[in-house]
Design an enzyme around this catalytic site. Structure first.
Site, PDB file in Angstrom:
ATOM      1  N   GLU A  52      -3.293  -7.085  -1.497  1.00  0.00           N
ATOM      2  CA  GLU A  52      -2.018  -6.776  -0.847  1.00  0.00           C
ATOM      3  C   GLU A  52      -2.198  -5.854   0.358  1.00  0.00           C
ATOM      4  O   GLU A  52      -1.414  -5.899   1.310  1.00  0.00           O
ATOM      5  CB  GLU A  52      -1.036  -6.157  -1.841  1.00  0.00           C
ATOM      6  CG  GLU A  52      -0.560  -7.115  -2.937  1.00  0.00           C
ATOM      7  CD  GLU A  52      -1.502  -7.210  -4.133  1.00  0.00           C
ATOM      8  OE1 GLU A  52      -2.614  -6.651  -4.079  1.00  0.00           O
ATOM      9  OE2 GLU A  52      -1.121  -7.864  -5.132  1.00  0.00           O
ATOM     10  N   PHE A  73       5.822  -1.960 -19.015  1.00  0.00           N
ATOM     11  CA  PHE A  73       4.563  -2.480 -18.467  1.00  0.00           C
ATOM     12  C   PHE A  73       4.650  -2.586 -16.936  1.00  0.00           C
ATOM     13  O   PHE A  73       5.605  -3.160 -16.414  1.00  0.00           O
ATOM     14  CB  PHE A  73       4.340  -3.877 -19.092  1.00  0.00           C
ATOM     15  CG  PHE A  73       3.141  -4.611 -18.553  1.00  0.00           C
ATOM     16  CD1 PHE A  73       1.847  -4.109 -18.710  1.00  0.00           C
ATOM     17  CD2 PHE A  73       3.304  -5.821 -17.878  1.00  0.00           C
ATOM     18  CE1 PHE A  73       0.745  -4.804 -18.220  1.00  0.00           C
ATOM     19  CE2 PHE A  73       2.208  -6.520 -17.388  1.00  0.00           C
ATOM     20  CZ  PHE A  73       0.925  -6.007 -17.561  1.00  0.00           C
ATOM     21  N   GLN A  74       3.699  -2.019 -16.244  1.00  0.00           N
ATOM     22  CA  GLN A  74       3.593  -2.050 -14.771  1.00  0.00           C
ATOM     23  C   GLN A  74       4.714  -1.282 -14.056  1.00  0.00           C
ATOM     24  O   GLN A  74       4.912  -1.457 -12.863  1.00  0.00           O
ATOM     25  CB  GLN A  74       3.559  -3.492 -14.234  1.00  0.00           C
ATOM     26  CG  GLN A  74       2.324  -4.260 -14.673  1.00  0.00           C
ATOM     27  CD  GLN A  74       2.204  -5.613 -14.010  1.00  0.00           C
ATOM     28  OE1 GLN A  74       3.193  -6.289 -13.782  1.00  0.00           O
ATOM     29  NE2 GLN A  74       0.983  -6.019 -13.698  1.00  0.00           N
ATOM     30  N   VAL A 120     -12.090   0.974  11.948  1.00  0.00           N
ATOM     31  CA  VAL A 120     -12.266   2.421  12.069  1.00  0.00           C
ATOM     32  C   VAL A 120     -13.715   2.727  11.712  1.00  0.00           C
ATOM     33  O   VAL A 120     -14.280   2.137  10.801  1.00  0.00           O
ATOM     34  CB  VAL A 120     -11.267   3.145  11.138  1.00  0.00           C
ATOM     35  CG1 VAL A 120     -11.693   4.572  10.835  1.00  0.00           C
ATOM     36  CG2 VAL A 120      -9.884   3.113  11.766  1.00  0.00           C
ATOM     37  N   PHE A 156     -20.152   6.545  11.235  1.00  0.00           N
ATOM     38  CA  PHE A 156     -19.232   7.481  11.884  1.00  0.00           C
ATOM     39  C   PHE A 156     -19.170   8.790  11.092  1.00  0.00           C
ATOM     40  O   PHE A 156     -19.151   9.875  11.659  1.00  0.00           O
ATOM     41  CB  PHE A 156     -17.838   6.859  11.999  1.00  0.00           C
ATOM     42  CG  PHE A 156     -16.925   7.623  12.888  1.00  0.00           C
ATOM     43  CD1 PHE A 156     -16.962   7.438  14.264  1.00  0.00           C
ATOM     44  CD2 PHE A 156     -16.025   8.537  12.373  1.00  0.00           C
ATOM     45  CE1 PHE A 156     -16.126   8.161  15.095  1.00  0.00           C
ATOM     46  CE2 PHE A 156     -15.186   9.261  13.204  1.00  0.00           C
ATOM     47  CZ  PHE A 156     -15.228   9.077  14.568  1.00  0.00           C
TER      48      PHE A 156
HETATM   49  C1  LIG Z   1      -9.968   4.026   3.683  1.00  0.00           C
HETATM   50  C2  LIG Z   1     -10.857   5.038   4.341  1.00  0.00           C
HETATM   51  N1  LIG Z   1     -11.838   5.630   3.634  1.00  0.00           N
HETATM   52  C3  LIG Z   1     -12.656   6.526   4.227  1.00  0.00           C
HETATM   53  C4  LIG Z   1     -12.480   6.852   5.543  1.00  0.00           C
HETATM   54  C5  LIG Z   1     -13.423   7.848   6.224  1.00  0.00           C
HETATM   55  N2  LIG Z   1     -14.265   7.111   7.190  1.00  0.00           N
HETATM   56  C6  LIG Z   1     -13.983   7.024   8.487  1.00  0.00           C
HETATM   57  S1  LIG Z   1     -15.057   6.103   9.339  1.00  0.00           S
HETATM   58  C7  LIG Z   1     -15.961   5.789   7.962  1.00  0.00           C
HETATM   59  C8  LIG Z   1     -17.215   4.976   8.039  1.00  0.00           C
HETATM   60  C9  LIG Z   1     -16.973   3.560   8.377  1.00  0.00           C
HETATM   61  O1  LIG Z   1     -18.140   2.878   8.091  1.00  0.00           O
HETATM   62  P1  LIG Z   1     -18.460   1.448   8.645  1.00  0.00           P
HETATM   63  O2  LIG Z   1     -17.286   0.558   8.443  1.00  0.00           O
HETATM   64  O3  LIG Z   1     -19.734   1.011   8.070  1.00  0.00           O
HETATM   65  O4  LIG Z   1     -18.570   1.696  10.200  1.00  0.00           O
HETATM   66  P2  LIG Z   1     -19.704   2.559  10.968  1.00  0.00           P
HETATM   67  O5  LIG Z   1     -19.054   3.844  11.337  1.00  0.00           O
HETATM   68  O6  LIG Z   1     -20.866   2.707  10.060  1.00  0.00           O
HETATM   69  O7  LIG Z   1     -20.037   1.743  12.147  1.00  0.00           O
HETATM   70  C10 LIG Z   1     -15.402   6.428   6.853  1.00  0.00           C
HETATM   71  C11 LIG Z   1     -15.977   6.388   5.477  1.00  0.00           C
HETATM   72  C12 LIG Z   1     -11.426   6.225   6.237  1.00  0.00           C
HETATM   73  N3  LIG Z   1     -11.173   6.494   7.504  1.00  0.00           N
HETATM   74  N4  LIG Z   1     -10.653   5.304   5.620  1.00  0.00           N
END
Ligand SMILES: Cc1ncc(C[n+]2csc(CCOP(=O)(O)OP(=O)(O)O)c2C)c(N)n1
Length: 579
Positions: free
Chosen positions: A51, A113-114, A383, A468
């Site tokens: 979802e 439930f739920q 992200v 990141f």
């Molecule tokens: C749902 C969620 N969990 C954790 C984070 C913290 N966070 C931001 S960037 C990131 C790493 C993303 O890793 P990846 O998709 O492998 O991209 P990379 O930066 O390695 O290229 C994390 C864990 C977030 N922003 N959103």
């Protein structure tokens, strides 16, 4: 003829408002609605595997079309899964309606439930969230929800118990028949005169422009031209501002680079237009700050503001333009543009192929992708570092679009957003720039590409890390921990899911494989092995230095004073990152 049910009226009301599909996962509390969808032709059920993906997909569709998009989840866990995606939609201010099915109405309050209470759960990520507990409320409550999502640009939620959906409708048809209004919001005449006077009397003006400039490209450029003002843009404004823009000096902030930073810091007057750029520390302290936004509540939210006005960009700038004198001095503009050229050159130099036979620079991958993609491609970027590469290496042109989780900052956004983009734009090339962490998080929806017959192209930046976060840790002087990813062969997983799956192990394979995938008549995934970032901080760092070091180093490097305080050889990557 069978009697019309509440669910039928719901579907009819949505269809009449132009809704073409509902993204979701079915479940018994949704049965009335899915059964109504089955029996008509206007609205399609877009079945995804999570979802959260449904909410992201609806948000992408709403962003690209500007129209209401809809997602649905069954009671309890089904609609709980919507929440993160809905936060993203709400924060990105896109009109999305979520249908949160509810347990049988007579059981509410019994710990059934739920059972959850969606009115509480969705309160923070919606403008409107109401339970429909009686057939008499339909379609009025639904229409209020839709109208609120459209007018206030955000999420509305209706909570509908399965049994109510199956009851006979008490009203015959939708009540609202008008197309979405498109008002112009203007400053008063006196305010336009005041604004013109401040600007005409100012020197060294910089414009900080955001997504609120969508549809006002010509007016923005015309104002910048009159004021000889460099334009810095916020990430959400990139697709609307950067192209055909002789005043563009890039971005500032955590994703930005030095030219945007300097253009902001060196101005005497900052004109903020249609932006909610969030980082206080990147605003100038001594400049006069003017802010114009369509939402009055935004004024002064991020920085001190000397003059605040409420208006939309196009209307405001159209009224302002005849009152502006042509600025004579262009020193500030020239120096900002020169700085931008240098910064751009450094960025371009980083987008090189890398060592033969070795994994690729992610910058190179993004640049190749930019070159190969269609003129009207729709990109989404996860992200994490993919957002950085998109910000820096994708060239917008007024036709291309860019989706991300730029306000909420949630991982795993790119693939489901690509689903919404492709569903709503079948003829367009849609490309998801996925992180390996982001892809794995909602990987089940790779299956949706086959099931929904969506020729989405997924480019995976495989660095085997939450890169990141590693960068953030290093910048804060913390040793990386918990960031390793033991990844599978994503290309094989893609193949097993019915996609074309390719792996670019070395940089010479990047271009041909991306080109192949883009030409492929169906969904495709290219995993590209990319460098894990290297960044070393000074080896000895005190606790005091550690606190706030990241911002300190960031600002130092951005302002070119890095050499005074840190050994730049040791923050090599940070410098690369921010120059
Ligand atoms: C749902 C969620 N969990 C954790 C984070 C913290 N966070 C931001 S960037 C990131 C790493 C993303 O890793 P990846 O998709 O492998 O991209 P990379 O930066 O390695 O290229 C994390 C864990 C977030 N922003 N959103």
């Amino acid at each position: 003829m069978a009697k019309k049910r509440v669910a039928d009226l719901l579907v009819e009301t949505l269809a009449q408002a132009g809704v073409a599909r509902i993204y979701g996962v079915s479940g018994d509390s949704l049965n009335g609605i899915t059964d109504s969808i089955r029996r008509q032709k206007q609205i399609r059920w877009a079945h995804v595997r999570h979802e959260e993906s449904a909410a992201f997909a609806a948000g992408a569709e709403a962003h690209l079309t500007g129209r209401l998009a809809v997602c649905a989840g069954s009671c309890g866990p089904g609609n709980l899964h919507l929440i993160n995606g809905l936060y993203d939609c709400h924060r990105s201010r896109v009109p999305v309606l979520a249908i949160a099915a509810q347990i049988p109405s007579q059981e509410i309050g019994s710990g059934y439930f739920q059972e959850t209470h969606p009115e509480h759960l969705f309160a923070q990520c919606s403008h409107y969230c109401e339970l429909i507990s009686h057939p008499e409320q339909m379609p009025r409550v639904l229409e209020i929800a839709m109208q609120t999502a459209i007018a206030r640009r955000g999420v509305s939620v209706i909570t509908l118990p399965g049994d109510i959906a199956l009851r006979d409708a008490l009203r015959e048809c939708p009540r609202l028949k008008f197309p979405p209004p498109t008002p112009s919001v203007s400053l008063s005449d006196v305010e336009i005169d005041t604004l013109a006077k401040i600007l005409n009397d100012s020197e060294k003006i910089t414009i900080l422009a955001g997504a609120g400039c969508a549809g006002a490209h010509a007016e923005l450029i015309a104002v910048a031209s009159k004021l000889n003002a460099p334009i810095v843009h916020a990430m959400r404004g990139k697709e609307f501002i950067e192209y055909d823009n002789p005043f563009d000096v890039g971005m500032t902030g955590l994703l930005g680079f030095s030219s945007g930073y300097h253009a902001m810091m060196n101005c005497d007057t900052l004109l903020m237009i249609g932006t909610d750029f969030p980082y206080q520390q990147f605003f100038p302290e001594h400049a006069t700050i003017i802010q114009i936004d369509i939402r009055g509540e935004q004024l002064g939210r991020r920085t001190k503001v000397d003059y605040g006005f409420v208006g939309d960009t196009k209307t405001t700038f159209r009224a302002l333009l005849p009152k502006l004198k042509q600025a004579a001095d262009d020193e500030h503009l020239k120096s900002a543009l020169e700085h931008y050229q240098k910064a751009r050159k450094t960025l371009d130099e980083l987008a090189t192929e890398g060592r033969e036979g070795k994994e690729s620079h992610p910058q190179f991958v993004a640049r190749e992708l930019d070159e190969l993609a269609d003129a009207a491609a729709i990109f989404s970027c996860d992200v994490g570092t993919p957002t950085i590469w998109a910000a820096r290496y994708l060239k917008m042109n007024g036709k291309r679009r860019l989706l991300g989780s730029f306000s909420h900052g949630s991982m795993a956004n790119a693939l489901p957003q690509a689903i919404g983009a492709q569903m709503s734009h079948p003829g367009h090339q849609v490309i998801s720039m996925s992180g390996d962490g982001g892809l794995a998080m909602l990987m089940g929806d790779l299956l949706s590409l086959r099931q929904l017959e969506l020729p989405v192209k997924v480019i995976v930046f495989k660095n085997n890390a939450l890169a990141f976060v590693e960068l953030e840790m290093k910048a804060a002087g913390i040793l990386e921990f918990g960031t390793d990813l033991h990844n599978p062969d994503f290309a094989k997983i893609a193949e097993a899911a019915g996609l074309l799956g390719l792996t670019a192990e070395s940089s010479d394979q990047v271009r041909p494989m991306i080109a192949h995938a883009l030409k492929h008549n169906g969904p495709a995934l290219v995993e590209v092995l990319v460098h894990r970032q290297e960044l070393s901080m000074p080896p000895t760092i005190t606790l005091e230095q550690m606190t706030g070091f990241s911002l300190f180093a960031l600002k130092a490097v951005l302002s070119g004073r890095g050499d005074e305080i840190v050994d730049l050889a040791k923050v090599n990557l940070l410098r690369r990152w921010f120059t």
